[in-house]
Design an enzyme around this catalytic site. Structure first.
Site, PDB file in Angstrom:
ATOM      1  N   SER A 189       0.931  -1.312   0.144  1.00  0.00           N
ATOM      2  CA  SER A 189      -0.041   0.163   0.119  1.00  0.00           C
ATOM      3  C   SER A 189       0.749   1.206  -0.028  1.00  0.00           C
ATOM      4  O   SER A 189       2.101   1.231   0.367  1.00  0.00           O
ATOM      5  CB  SER A 189      -1.022  -0.057   1.214  1.00  0.00           C
ATOM      6  OG  SER A 189      -1.621   1.485   1.362  1.00  0.00           O
TER       7      SER A 189
ATOM      8  N   TYR B 273      -2.046  -0.543  10.653  1.00  0.00           N
ATOM      9  CA  TYR B 273      -2.258  -1.037   9.171  1.00  0.00           C
ATOM     10  C   TYR B 273      -1.022  -0.715   8.336  1.00  0.00           C
ATOM     11  O   TYR B 273      -0.477  -1.389   7.447  1.00  0.00           O
ATOM     12  CB  TYR B 273      -3.342  -0.341   8.526  1.00  0.00           C
ATOM     13  CG  TYR B 273      -3.674  -0.532   7.279  1.00  0.00           C
ATOM     14  CD1 TYR B 273      -4.205  -1.699   6.632  1.00  0.00           C
ATOM     15  CD2 TYR B 273      -3.366   0.641   6.294  1.00  0.00           C
ATOM     16  CE1 TYR B 273      -4.307  -1.740   5.340  1.00  0.00           C
ATOM     17  CE2 TYR B 273      -3.381   0.181   4.816  1.00  0.00           C
ATOM     18  CZ  TYR B 273      -3.843  -0.819   4.472  1.00  0.00           C
ATOM     19  OH  TYR B 273      -4.021  -1.114   2.889  1.00  0.00           O
TER      20      TYR B 273
END
Length: 246
Positions: free
Chosen positions: A143, A157
């Site tokens: 990501s 995350y």
């Protein structure tokens, strides 16, 4: 360059929707034999049916990527069904956004189990076969939050995605002569990921995702990495909406 994809056997985790499903459709369209795995077997069957209607080859496998033995079993089943495995796409993931001060350790555990351990379990299941056959391609979904910490709210995350990016690079150093390794690092993409946040941060996440690009955009980036000649290893692709600053 579809001949770089045609005939390859590809396993995609998290293949029931979003990036996983769009990648399955695109690679099958370009001649790959696609195995899609996820917990929602009914959704997988829908994707398989769509691929079959368009003349492609696909099979569905129920899988929870947090179950190490199940991941091993699915990879073994795919090799038995298709004769080999050429590409593993570790796509399964979740993204509950919440300040660390709330100390929601259950969500921390879930992200570590799915985003990080799930990726490692996929690598562990596929890598020995890749090394034995002298070829293979591991594609890990990281990501932009694995490049810059998404805080407040996305700290854990980001931690899992930084780890995925680091594992991808380290794996490339270790096995790169035989196995290609790619880290795909998307920004806001239209998928179910935005729905894994609950509580006060949910609206903020949904507002952020109003700028999201279609999952098909990431599928094309993945196809680009897969279709390259064997002596070309695309190590990382960062892809985000033009409007996204983070």
């Amino acid at each position: 360059m579809t001949k770089g994809i045609e005939g390859k056997v590809v396993l995609i985790t998290g293949g029931s929707s979003g990036i996983g499903a769009e990648t399955a459709r695109l690679l099958a369209e370009r001649g790959a034999k696609v195995a899609i795995a996820a917990r929602r077997k009914d959704k997988l069957d829908e994707v398989v049916a769509q691929i079959a209607e368009n003349g492609g080859t696909a099979r569905a496998y129920a899988l929870d990527v947090t179950d190490k033995s199940a991941v091993q079993s699915v990879v073994a089943a795919i090799v038995a069904d298709f004769g080999r495995l050429d590409v593993l796409i570790n796509n399964a993931g979740l993204m509950p956004i919440r300040p660390m001060a709330e100390v929601n350790t259950d969500e921390w555990d879930q992200m570590i189990d799915v985003n990080l351990k799930g990726t490692l379990y996929g690598i562990a299941a596929a890598l020995p076969g890749f090394l034995e056959q002298g070829s293979g391609h591991i594609i890990n979904l990281s990501s932009v939050a694995g490049i810059k910490v998404f805080a407040p709210g996305g700290t854990v995350y980001s931690g899992t995605k930084f780890a995925v990016s680091a594992i991808s690079e380290g794996l490339r150093h270790e096995v790169g002569e035989k196995v290609r390794v790619t880290s795909i690092e998307p920004g806001a993409v239209e998928s179910d990921l935005k729905f894994t946040t609950s509580g006060a941060a949910a609206k903020t996440v949904l507002d952020f995702y109003k700028q999201a690009i279609p999952a098909a955009s990431v599928a094309r980036a993945i196809a680009f990495a897969v279709e390259q000649p064997d002596d070309v290893d695309v190590n990382a692709i960062v892809i985000r909406p033009t409007a996204q600053q983070f």
